[in-house]
Design a protein around this motif. Structure first.
Motif, PDB file in Angstrom:
ATOM      1  N   THR A 344      32.293 -95.245 -14.415  1.00 27.25           N
ATOM      2  CA  THR A 344      30.982 -94.522 -14.370  1.00 27.25           C
ATOM      3  C   THR A 344      29.957 -94.730 -15.431  1.00 27.25           C
ATOM      4  N   THR A 345      29.876 -95.898 -15.921  1.00 24.41           N
ATOM      5  CA  THR A 345      28.857 -96.707 -16.687  1.00 24.41           C
ATOM      6  C   THR A 345      27.728 -96.978 -15.590  1.00 24.41           C
ATOM      7  N   GLY A 414      26.902 -96.184 -10.803  1.00 29.46           N
ATOM      8  CA  GLY A 414      28.276 -96.891 -10.698  1.00 29.46           C
ATOM      9  C   GLY A 414      29.299 -95.955 -10.026  1.00 29.46           C
ATOM     10  N   GLY A 415      30.468 -95.441 -10.773  1.00 28.49           N
ATOM     11  CA  GLY A 415      31.363 -94.855 -10.061  1.00 28.49           C
ATOM     12  C   GLY A 415      30.750 -93.111 -10.137  1.00 28.49           C
ATOM     13  N   GLY A 416      29.746 -92.997 -10.568  1.00 33.77           N
ATOM     14  CA  GLY A 416      29.009 -91.605 -10.402  1.00 33.77           C
ATOM     15  C   GLY A 416      28.585 -91.525  -9.004  1.00 33.77           C
ATOM     16  N   ALA A 419      30.516 -93.480  -3.184  1.00 31.69           N
ATOM     17  CA  ALA A 419      30.739 -94.811  -2.182  1.00 31.69           C
ATOM     18  C   ALA A 419      30.920 -96.010  -2.889  1.00 31.69           C
ATOM     19  N   CYS A 420      30.591 -95.837  -4.490  1.00 32.50           N
ATOM     20  CA  CYS A 420      31.092 -96.917  -5.260  1.00 32.50           C
ATOM     21  C   CYS A 420      32.404 -97.074  -5.689  1.00 32.50           C
ATOM     22  N   VAL A 421      33.155 -98.226  -5.138  1.00 30.32           N
ATOM     23  CA  VAL A 421      34.676 -98.467  -5.472  1.00 30.32           C
ATOM     24  C   VAL A 421      34.617 -99.537  -6.193  1.00 30.32           C
ATOM     25  N   LYS A 422      35.901 -99.817  -6.702  1.00 24.58           N
ATOM     26  CA  LYS A 422      36.105-100.658  -7.682  1.00 24.58           C
ATOM     27  C   LYS A 422      36.508-102.100  -6.882  1.00 24.58           C
ATOM     28  N   GLN A 423      35.946-103.306  -7.222  1.00 28.10           N
ATOM     29  CA  GLN A 423      36.018-104.423  -6.542  1.00 28.10           C
ATOM     30  C   GLN A 423      37.432-105.030  -6.993  1.00 28.10           C
ATOM     31  N   ASN A 424      38.169-105.661  -6.218  1.00 24.78           N
ATOM     32  CA  ASN A 424      39.169-106.451  -6.557  1.00 24.78           C
ATOM     33  C   ASN A 424      38.830-108.101  -7.111  1.00 24.78           C
TER      34      ASN A 424
END
Length: 424
Positions: A344-345, A414-416, A419-424
């Motif tokens: 969430t940064t 960011g994660g706030g 639709a923002c998901v962590k990339q592998n």
């Protein structure tokens, strides 16, 4: 007595004594001024200070100050700053000011300000004594912080995320870069390890063969590096590398490299006031940054808000000795590897570019120089957006007329954002 006759007797002796005294005073004043002129014009050479442990460090402080944000600033002799320990700077003569032909004022673009110095140290203490530079005191147990990533998308699985614009890459095409930055305080998801920044990059060489050289400057919110001095505030920083971040370079004055000449700007110090997303002002707080090559040193001078701070000598570099191949501007975040889901940064102010002024973070009057004399509005292109659902950038034109020149908005929550998901 004939009024045409000269003064004689006791009066004459008194007059001669007064005259002699005046002449002596004048001679003393001239001698004092001559000494001051000689001192001001004498050459200053870097002189490495070595303690009993033979560790490269700054010389002992002449004076120290505690700032209201909790930090301590040590005033060290300019000749004994840590740059003196760099092998390429042995017997280096310090240039106290850039060459007169340099246009470090970036066509006189002024940042918005309250009229006060953007750092608490200068406002509260006025700076260090003449002949000294301010060094932010750091915990000696804290490891030296270095970057380990390229300023562009490397395609090598880097966890850093970017929203970066730039000028087209062209070998040796650039000798200067400038911009006015909004000063924001984005939310940091994991204060123990994450950061968010806004900066400009001056780049030469290639990442793949470790010839990448950079000179970098901007602001950064990095709580773990500033645990005792307003950790959630933006802090001014400079950085450099000469081998693609492998073993050379560091932030601020943490290692031998950047030569500081200014006595009241603290590299690593807090910038205040600043703008948060929750309480954004109608006019965001700003600083202006200019990096410009000077063939006389030779090296790259840094100016912040029309004040010369110091320079990166060309001898630090291999590919960035006299010109740059690439100029970039924008934002970067570093997420923790242990964060579940996307961090969430936030980047910039934490708002997406579509929110516009004054909510979104920006860089305006973005310029470049192909010689030391003249800056031009940059012809910007998007060069790196890691994940547009997390952070994005938009190049703008026209809304503010000619006063903003070339500019762009950047950032995001960011994660706030769902639709923002962590990339592998």
């Amino acid at each position: 007595m004939d009024s045409r006759r000269g003064v004689s007797g006791p009066r004459a002796r008194s007059f001669c004594w007064v005259l002699a005294t005046c002449i002596q005073l004048l001679l003393l004043v001239e001698l004092s001024q001559g000494r001051k002129l000689q001192q001001s014009s004498r050459q200053r050479r870097l002189q490495p200070y070595t303690d009993s442990t033979n560790t490269a460090r700054h010389g002992p402080a002449v004076k120290s100050f505690q700032v209201s944000d909790g930090s301590w600033v040590d005033c060290v002799p300019i000749e004994q700053q840590i740059a003196a320990h760099h092998p390429a700077l042995k017997e280096h003569i310090i240039r106290m000011s850039p060459s007169s032909y340099l246009n470090l004022q970036q066509n006189h673009v002024k940042p918005r300000s309250s009229g006060l110095h953007p750092q608490s140290f200068a406002r509260e203490h006025g700076g260090c004594p003449e002949g000294c530079i301010p060094v932010q005191r750091r915990d000696p147990k804290q490891p030296l912080l270095r970057k380990y990533q390229t300023p562009t998308l490397s395609g090598q699985g880097t966890p850093h995320e970017y929203a970066v614009v730039g000028m087209p890459s062209s070998k040796g095409a650039y000798q200067g870069s400038g911009a006015v930055l909004s000063v924001n305080a984005p939310v940091i998801g994991d204060p123990a390890s994450e950061f968010s920044l806004s900066q400009l990059w001056v780049v030469a060489g290639q990442y793949d063969n470790n010839s990448l050289n950079t000179a970098e400057v901007g602001w950064q919110v990095y709580p773990s590096q500033h645990p005792s001095d307003n950790p959630l505030a933006p802090h001014l920083f400079v950085y450099w590398t000469a081998d693609a971040y492998k073993s050379t370079g560091c932030y601020n004055l943490g290692c031998a490299g950047f030569v500081q000449t200014n006595n009241n700007w603290v590299l690593g110090g807090t910038l205040s006031p600043y703008t948060t997303l929750d309480a954004h002002a109608n006019n965001e707080d700003e600083i202006s940054l200019v990096v410009l090559y000077d063939s006389t040193i030779p090296g790259w001078w840094l100016s912040i808000s029309d004040t010369t701070i110091g320079y990166w000598p060309s001898s630090l570099y291999t590919t960035l000795q006299a010109s740059a191949d690439l100029l970039q501007w924008g934002g970067e975040i570093f997420p923790s590897a242990t964060t579940v889901g996307h961090t969430t940064t936030a980047m910039g102010s934490g708002a997406f570019p579509i929110e516009g002024y004054p909510v979104t973070a920006y860089q305006r009057n973005v310029t470049y120089a192909n010689s030391p004399n003249t800056f031009f509005d940059a012809t910007l292109e998007i060069q790196g957006v890691t994940n547009a659902n997390c952070y994005n950038s938009s190049i703008e034109q026209g809304d503010f007329g000619s006063s903003w020149g070339s500019y762009f908005f950047f950032g995001g929550p960011g994660g706030g954002n769902a639709a923002c998901v962590k990339q592998n």
